[in-house]
Write an enzyme that holds these catalytic residues in place. Structure first.
Site, mmCIF file in Angstrom:
data_model
loop_
_atom_site.group_PDB
_atom_site.id
_atom_site.type_symbol
_atom_site.label_atom_id
_atom_site.label_comp_id
_atom_site.label_asym_id
_atom_site.label_seq_id
_atom_site.Cartn_x
_atom_site.Cartn_y
_atom_site.Cartn_z
ATOM 1 N N SER A 238 -8.803 3.573 -1.090
ATOM 2 C CA SER A 238 -7.738 2.580 -1.000
ATOM 3 C C SER A 238 -8.361 1.200 -0.783
ATOM 4 C CB SER A 238 -6.810 2.920 0.167
ATOM 5 O OG SER A 238 -5.682 2.081 0.169
ATOM 6 N N PRO A 239 -7.869 0.166 -1.461
ATOM 7 C CA PRO A 239 -8.459 -1.164 -1.263
ATOM 8 C C PRO A 239 -8.313 -1.626 0.178
ATOM 9 C CG PRO A 239 -6.460 -1.286 -2.594
ATOM 10 C CD PRO A 239 -6.791 0.160 -2.453
ATOM 11 N N TYR B 119 2.466 -10.541 0.366
ATOM 12 C CA TYR B 119 1.663 -11.548 -0.312
ATOM 13 C C TYR B 119 2.490 -12.142 -1.453
ATOM 14 C CZ TYR B 119 -2.035 -9.670 2.617
ATOM 15 O OH TYR B 119 -2.777 -9.257 3.695
ATOM 16 N N ARG C 223 0.290 -2.202 -7.094
ATOM 17 C CA ARG C 223 0.587 -1.810 -5.704
ATOM 18 C C ARG C 223 1.842 -2.527 -5.245
ATOM 19 N NH1 ARG C 223 -3.251 -0.941 -0.471
ATOM 20 N NH2 ARG C 223 -3.278 1.094 -1.486
ATOM 21 N N ARG D 93 -8.885 5.175 6.016
ATOM 22 C CA ARG D 93 -9.548 5.435 7.295
ATOM 23 C C ARG D 93 -10.437 6.663 7.258
ATOM 24 N NH1 ARG D 93 -5.364 5.168 11.469
ATOM 25 N NH2 ARG D 93 -4.269 3.941 9.913
#
Length: 388
Positions: A35-36, A196, A244, A340
């Protein structure tokens, strides 16, 4: 409806996690992706030795897709001064070093193209407290659909984008996509999530415009759809395009999962191949700890895949290989993106392979195969038999 095909071998059900996935002209050796995740280690947007080590470890660990971090399409689109970028030619060759490494280790390199909008120009050292970058940190003006600050310490009032600004911003994504192809990336993920820039165009909470880019759902989707279409037109036809999204704002009168389903349908129509399902980030006072975002995202991924007929990724606290397998097997997603668990253990796919893979579905790197791979396993068993 997208359905994950389960292959069989020796009359046994095979793991979907270790089944290759072909999207357009690109084949992932398995359905595990990075995942980015932002790292804030760049100078002038240029990746360096840290990024080579950081991304190389995941490829060596056996993932199918290494999606690099949120990478700014123009300088004012950075979250912090230390973000990576791909807004000029000087940044291309350093990225090419990384994509060459990733490919040499058997993984596919992808890049998330982003613009932070009103959440740009924050301080690296105090981002956890969400404060603005100071003048000495080269803070800069921000831009958004409406002149509404995010709040919670990110209090700079953004410029409301004019129609000319929107053209410039869309062209920044297009130019960045062209550079990404030149840099050797094989998948592009457009970042339309987390409050964003494009996420704020989508949400009625942050978008108060009255022109063709605001108001109705159709108008609020326009910026993102135009951007995705323009990027699709300049990248190779064989190149997969991901988007995304935040599947929900978690707020009354905000963007929700039903909106996400409709947006996914429209994105599919302009040539997007995969919807990357995350959530939140638009509203500053949401108590995410009480909402179980991972569960929300996984359920939305399943709904979008089913109702929009487009492949999705599941993301969010996927630490158990059996959970990852279950998400694929029940058609909640076509691909899992992991953060993670891979930071904790870049060789997480090796752990997953111990549970789910066979010598036919997972190959260890040649340097590790004798010690821990199938070759090593068979030698160990042979030695044990000889000892007995």
């Amino acid at each position: 409806m997208i359905k994950n095909n389960i292959q069989t071998q020796d009359n046994k059900q095979q793991s979907l996690l270790f089944t290759p996935l072909r999207i357009k002209g690109v084949t992932l050796k398995n359905r595990i992706g990075v995942s980015p995740m932002v790292t804030w280690q760049a100078v002038d947007g240029i990746p360096n030795d840290f990024h080579i080590a950081h991304y190389g470890q995941f490829a060596l660990g056996g993932v199918g897709l290494v999606m690099v971090e949120s990478t700014a399409v123009e300088p004012r689109g950075r979250i912090t001064p230390a973000d990576t970028g791909i807004w000029n030619e000087e940044q291309v060759e350093p990225w090419r070093r990384i994509t060459t490494l990733i490919k040499s280790l058997g993984s596919v390199p992808g890049i998330e193209l982003a613009h932070a909008g009103r959440k740009a120009s924050t301080s690296v050292l105090s981002y956890s407290s969400k404060s603005m970058a100071t003048d000495c940190e080269n803070g800069w003006s921000t831009i958004a659909p409406s002149a509404i600050p995010f709040g919670d310490g990110i209090d700079k009032v953004p410029k409301e984008a004019t129609l000319d600004d929107i053209e410039v911003l869309q062209q920044a994504f297009v130019s960045a996509a062209v550079r990404a192809v030149s840099a050797g990336f094989e998948i592009i993920d457009l970042h339309f999530a987390h409050g964003y820039l494009i996420s704020t165009f989508l949400s009625p909470i942050s978008n108060q415009r009255t022109d063709r880019y605001g108001g109705s759902l159709k108008n609020r989707m326009r910026f993102g759809l135009e951007t995705a279409r323009r990027v699709r037109e300049v990248i190779p036809k064989s190149m997969p395009l991901f988007v995304r999204i935040s599947v929900t704002d978690y707020a009354d009168n905000g963007w929700d999962v039903n909106d996400s389903v409709e947006f996914a349908k429209q994105l599919k129509a302009v040539g997007v191949d995969v919807i990357d399902c995350s959530s939140g980030g638009v509203v500053n006072d949401i108590m995410y700890s009480t909402l179980n975002p991972s569960d929300v995202q996984h359920k939305a991924s399943a709904q979008i895949q089913s109702e929009a007929g487009i492949a999705t990724t599941a993301v969010g606290k996927i630490v158990d290989p059996l959970k990852a397998e279950a998400l694929l097997r029940d058609n909640s997603a076509t691909l899992v993106l992991i953060g993670r668990a891979l930071l904790n253990n870049p060789h997480w796919p090796y752990t997953a392979a111990d549970l789910l893979a066979t010598e036919h579905t997972f190959k260890y790197h040649v340097s590790y195969d004798y010690s821990i791979g199938w070759h090593g396993f068979y030698n160990w068993r042979k030695n044990m038999q000889n000892d007995n």
